[in-house]
Design a protein around this motif. Structure first.
Motif, mmCIF file in Angstrom:
data_model
loop_
_atom_site.group_PDB
_atom_site.id
_atom_site.type_symbol
_atom_site.label_atom_id
_atom_site.label_comp_id
_atom_site.label_asym_id
_atom_site.label_seq_id
_atom_site.Cartn_x
_atom_site.Cartn_y
_atom_site.Cartn_z
ATOM 1 N N ILE A 134 0.836 -1.042 0.059
ATOM 2 C CA ILE A 134 0.052 0.026 -0.050
ATOM 3 C C ILE A 134 0.759 1.174 -0.020
ATOM 4 N N VAL A 135 1.764 1.360 1.027
ATOM 5 C CA VAL A 135 2.764 2.377 0.960
ATOM 6 C C VAL A 135 3.668 2.785 -0.177
ATOM 7 N N ALA A 136 4.037 1.454 -0.796
ATOM 8 C CA ALA A 136 4.946 1.519 -2.064
ATOM 9 C C ALA A 136 4.036 2.123 -3.266
ATOM 10 N N GLU A 137 2.511 1.881 -2.985
ATOM 11 C CA GLU A 137 1.683 2.440 -4.264
ATOM 12 C C GLU A 137 1.820 3.930 -4.020
ATOM 13 N N LEU A 138 1.600 4.438 -2.826
ATOM 14 C CA LEU A 138 1.689 5.691 -2.650
ATOM 15 C C LEU A 138 2.861 6.499 -2.880
ATOM 16 N N LEU A 139 3.829 5.678 -2.837
ATOM 17 C CA LEU A 139 5.213 6.517 -2.794
ATOM 18 C C LEU A 139 5.693 6.189 -4.528
ATOM 19 N N GLY A 140 4.949 5.472 -5.149
ATOM 20 C CA GLY A 140 5.549 5.135 -6.484
ATOM 21 C C GLY A 140 6.645 4.210 -6.621
ATOM 22 N N VAL A 141 6.725 3.333 -5.901
ATOM 23 C CA VAL A 141 8.187 2.361 -5.642
ATOM 24 C C VAL A 141 7.615 0.983 -5.447
ATOM 25 N N ASP A 142 8.642 0.120 -5.875
ATOM 26 C CA ASP A 142 8.177 -1.263 -5.772
ATOM 27 C C ASP A 142 7.964 -1.803 -4.306
ATOM 28 N N THR A 143 7.188 -2.608 -3.981
ATOM 29 C CA THR A 143 6.860 -2.977 -2.761
ATOM 30 C C THR A 143 8.420 -3.551 -2.062
ATOM 31 N N VAL A 152 4.501 12.074 -6.112
ATOM 32 C CA VAL A 152 5.518 11.558 -5.165
ATOM 33 C C VAL A 152 6.422 11.116 -6.264
ATOM 34 N N PRO A 153 7.736 11.858 -6.326
ATOM 35 C CA PRO A 153 8.634 11.502 -7.314
ATOM 36 C C PRO A 153 9.513 10.203 -6.769
ATOM 37 N N ASP A 154 9.926 9.463 -7.773
ATOM 38 C CA ASP A 154 10.400 8.130 -7.399
ATOM 39 C C ASP A 154 11.987 8.642 -7.332
ATOM 40 N N VAL A 155 12.455 9.061 -6.121
ATOM 41 C CA VAL A 155 13.953 9.659 -5.984
ATOM 42 C C VAL A 155 14.871 8.433 -6.287
ATOM 43 N N ASP A 156 14.675 7.400 -5.891
ATOM 44 C CA ASP A 156 15.606 6.316 -5.958
ATOM 45 C C ASP A 156 16.053 6.089 -7.464
ATOM 46 N N SER A 213 5.397 3.075 10.840
ATOM 47 C CA SER A 213 6.526 3.884 10.005
ATOM 48 C C SER A 213 6.988 2.957 8.896
ATOM 49 N N PHE A 214 7.688 3.778 7.932
ATOM 50 C CA PHE A 214 8.216 2.982 6.911
ATOM 51 C C PHE A 214 9.538 3.481 6.351
ATOM 52 N N LEU A 215 10.269 2.580 5.821
ATOM 53 C CA LEU A 215 11.547 2.842 5.072
ATOM 54 C C LEU A 215 11.470 2.721 3.723
ATOM 55 N N SER A 216 11.958 3.605 2.945
ATOM 56 C CA SER A 216 12.216 2.986 1.411
ATOM 57 C C SER A 216 13.390 3.538 1.234
ATOM 58 N N ALA A 217 14.026 2.415 0.446
ATOM 59 C CA ALA A 217 15.498 2.897 -0.239
ATOM 60 C C ALA A 217 15.969 1.956 -1.113
ATOM 61 N N SER A 218 16.962 1.963 -1.457
ATOM 62 C CA SER A 218 17.657 0.952 -2.366
ATOM 63 C C SER A 218 18.006 -0.563 -1.430
#
Ligand code: PLP
Length: 423
Positions: free
Chosen positions: A81-90, A232-236, A265-270
């Motif tokens: 769900i959060v990945a979709e909101l941030l525009g990144v892969d799960t 939400v830009p896909d900064v990665d 809370s969530f962390l999105s990164a490489s």
């Protein structure tokens, strides 16, 4: 008429009128609070159903029994769900415990103690570690860097993002500058939204430090005050294209979506960054609170469920922002002694008063029974060099109290401006 155009007599008359009004307000014995960006009880009520989730018997998500230890990366359904909101892969998002601030504290303390995957040594063994801080900014960010002995360098933040010429200049030559705080969407406290060009420059810029990190705090990615949600830009992806795949550490949470202090809370990164983080986090905990994660998964259902929910928040708080702006403009508009932001999302308004009067305005308001965040708190070490900015947080009090409190703030700002002009 602008305050600066008033004759000495008119200025003196205005000051004495305002002073009598101020004394009258003081005698009312108000006790109002615009200090912290907290959701109001009505906003918290929107998530009351969470308290009954997950229901008895509902405790598996995929193969995971959420009642047991393990699952350090969190529940895939909620991460999706959060990945979709941030525009990144799960697989580029992990779900943790109740506070993104804890993740940020971890990120920096792990880097200080152990170094990042791109560091030659732990940051504690560097002669000096410095960090860029767009200002005005979030006081608790600055609290983390200060507590860990990282020297903070302020950089001016405009409505489209930080002064990028200055950022690029600083990071290009100084390897001790290891990173930067950013709140790219509906920034605390100005409501600034970084524009695409700024985001692209942050992703591409050359840094002298090979282990340079941007803590990309997307605390307000879905906290809109309009009918639209920001992109939400896909900064990665942008950073990877530019050859800096590990630059961004993106965090967010449901603190101001469901319950502040009892969200997820969530962390999105490489992948490299996530493995590094989970490696260290796995030493200090045998896994996050997956029961709460399942409750949130059931509560939202999907990403659209989050958006629908955020529009209900908007219905409650948008009138408070409108009332705040109206009160400020009623009192201060004609005198040209203050400016304030008109955010399209987030939790704050940044009020800019006459230079040198922010501390006095806050003191006057306090004495009249309206508590404000201390002047200077939006700056590293609490030092606003112009003594100009005051952070206003209109979400928590009821609408009528917001109107009263903002009127008092505006009265105090005008009185302080008058006194400064006569000094
Ligand atoms: N980041 C920003 C920019 C905030 O304004 C806040 C709260 O005001 C937080 C993080 C706190 O988030 P959390 O509750 O997830 O620790």
């Amino acid at each position: 008429m602008a305050l600066s155009d008033l004759s000495a007599d008119d200025l003196s008359r205005l000051e004495s009128d305002l002073a009598s009004e101020y004394d009258e307000v003081k005698s009312r014995g108000l006790a109002l609070d615009l200090t912290r960006g907290k959701p109001s009880p009505e906003q918290l009520d929107l998530s009351e159903r969470l308290l009954g989730l997950p229901e008895p018997g509902d405790h598996t998500a995929g193969k995971t029994d959420v009642r047991n230890y393990g699952g350090g990366a969190g529940l895939p359904g909620l991460r999706a769900i959060v990945a979709e909101l941030l525009g990144v892969d799960t697989d580029r998002v992990i779900a943790q415990d109740n506070a993104s601030l804890s993740i940020m504290y971890d990120l920096l303390s792990f880097a200080v103690l152990f170094g990042t995957p791109d560091s030659e040594r732990p940051w504690k063994d560097e002669e000096e570690v410095r960090w860029l801080c767009p200002v005005p900014g979030y006081d608790r960010h600055f609290g983390i860097t200060e507590a860990l002995g990282v020297e903070m360098i302020p950089v001016a933040l405009g409505q489209g993002g930080p002064d990028m010429d200055e950022v690029e200049r600083l990071v290009a030559d100084d390897p001790s500058i290891k990173g930067m705080w950013c709140v790219p969407i509906f920034s605390n406290p100005t409501g600034a939204v970084y524009d695409d060009h700024t985001v692209s420059r942050l992703a591409r810029m050359t840094t002298a430090a090979p282990d340079f990190r941007i803590i990309w705090d997307n605390a307000y990615a879905v906290h809109t005050l309009t009918a639209d949600f920001p992109e939400v830009p896909d900064v990665d992806a942008l950073a990877a294209e530019a050859g800096h795949p590990n630059r961004f550490l993106q965090v967010c949470s449901t603190s101001k979506i469901t319950f502040a202090g009892a969200g997820v809370s969530f962390l999105s990164a490489s992948t490299v960054n996530l493995d590094w983080y989970l490696g260290h986090a796995g030493v200090r905990s045998i896994g996050p609170n997956k029961v709460n994660q399942l409750a949130h998964l059931r509560f939202f259902g999907d990403a659209e469920g989050v958006r629908t929910h955020m529009q209900k928040h908007r219905e409650i708080i948008q009138p408070k922002f409108e009332a705040a702006a109206a009160a400020l403009s009623r009192r201060l508009g004609e005198y040209d002694v203050a400016r304030w932001t008109h955010p399209e999302g987030g939790y704050f308004i940044d009020l800019e008063v006459v230079d040198g009067t922010a501390t006095e305005t806050v003191r006057l308001a306090e004495e009249a029974g309206v508590a404000l965040t201390p002047a200077g708190s939006a700056y590293p070490y609490g030092e606003d060099p112009d003594d100009r900015h005051i952070r206003l947080a209109p979400t928590l009090p009821p609408l009528a109290e917001v109107e009263t409190a903002m009127d008092v703030v505006a009265l105090c700002a005008l009185l302080a401006a008058c006194r400064a002009a006569r000094a």
